[in-house]
Design an enzyme around this catalytic site. Sequence first.
Site, PDB file in Angstrom:
ATOM      1  N   CYS A  91      13.707 -30.420  13.657  1.00 17.87           N
ATOM      2  CA  CYS A  91      13.506 -29.719  14.926  1.00 17.87           C
ATOM      3  C   CYS A  91      14.765 -28.943  15.317  1.00 17.87           C
ATOM      4  O   CYS A  91      15.734 -29.523  15.820  1.00 17.87           O
ATOM      5  CB  CYS A  91      13.149 -30.721  16.028  1.00 17.87           C
ATOM      6  SG  CYS A  91      13.008 -29.989  17.669  1.00 17.87           S
ATOM      7  N   CYS A 121      15.569 -29.017  19.066  1.00 18.91           N
ATOM      8  CA  CYS A 121      16.161 -30.285  19.512  1.00 18.91           C
ATOM      9  C   CYS A 121      17.631 -30.389  19.128  1.00 18.91           C
ATOM     10  O   CYS A 121      18.463 -30.875  19.922  1.00 18.91           O
ATOM     11  CB  CYS A 121      15.410 -31.466  18.893  1.00 18.91           C
ATOM     12  SG  CYS A 121      13.626 -31.443  19.122  1.00 18.91           S
ATOM     13  N   ASP A 122      17.956 -29.988  17.899  1.00 17.40           N
ATOM     14  CA  ASP A 122      19.264 -30.320  17.332  1.00 17.40           C
ATOM     15  C   ASP A 122      20.156 -29.134  16.997  1.00 17.40           C
ATOM     16  O   ASP A 122      21.306 -29.319  16.604  1.00 17.40           O
ATOM     17  CB  ASP A 122      19.056 -31.142  16.047  1.00 17.40           C
ATOM     18  CG  ASP A 122      18.297 -32.432  16.311  1.00 17.40           C
ATOM     19  OD1 ASP A 122      18.496 -33.020  17.391  1.00 17.40           O
ATOM     20  OD2 ASP A 122      17.501 -32.845  15.451  1.00 17.40           O
TER      21      ASP A 122
END
Length: 307
Positions: free
Chosen positions: A133, A136-137
């Site tokens: 992701c 997300c990261d």
Amino acid sequence: MMEKYDVIVIGAGPGGMTAALYASRANLSVLMIDRGIYGGQMNNTAEIENYPGFKSILGPDLAKKMYESSTNFGAKYAYGTVESVEDKGNTKIVKTDQDSYETSSVIIGTGSQYRKLGVPGEEEYSGKGVSYCAVCDGAFFKNREVVVVGGGDSAISEALYLAGIVAKVTVIHRRDQLRAQKVLQDRAFANDKIDFVWNTNVTEIMGDNMKVTGVKTVNNETNEEKTIDANGVFVYVGNNPVTDVFSNLNITDEKGWIKTNDRMETSVKGIFAIGDVRVKELRQVSTAVGDGGIAGQNAFEYVSSLK
């Protein structure tokens, strides 16, 4: 006593939320169950440009708007991991790790999850540089170098997103051309932060026991082995259906995808399936929404036939 509903929707992605909207608007009692936040994979998508009504919208923002609509007519939402669905004819029992519910109809919208590479180092460095992701990261890799594995829409969309954060993105693809939409390909090829490695498989993810340091690769035509330095590895090599819990219902094909007709009906009366979890060619937000509308309406007709 178990709570009773006319319809239980398992999964609160775009399909599930649409199904809940249609069924609750038809004055049915509806419960949506999800093991996480509503929105499904939209929450992991930086930008959605192919959903009608929006030139461009962030995935989490679209998820929020859909959730507000889906609960507008009284549908309830509950957190929980579904552990089993029992078919008892006109009644179905849905058991979660939190509660058990009784319902007349079930709509399955559990979607799919990211497929893993299955190579050494992937599990060891998950959360330490290996990610599925970018939204997300990605921020953890600001001004650093990362690898994206894959060549479809998700891989190239996330490579473009990462290019706005990191110093360099290397896309590794096992074929000699991308499968992503042409508009995404054109943007990626024009981005000077994105490089491509063709006809290549990742064979190992390397690290120093604390974090990712690179990947080992092999060219699938020449068998040439190389090492590519990287601080992060983002994997987008396809999806697997989240259907193991429904194996007792015998509604899936040999790969685990749920088989339905064009009414979203499975082979079990009163059980429908929608979105990415189905046997289908195009898995997009728009097609999941279409499935959800059809299932919600047909669930209403099914429940009405029982009364």
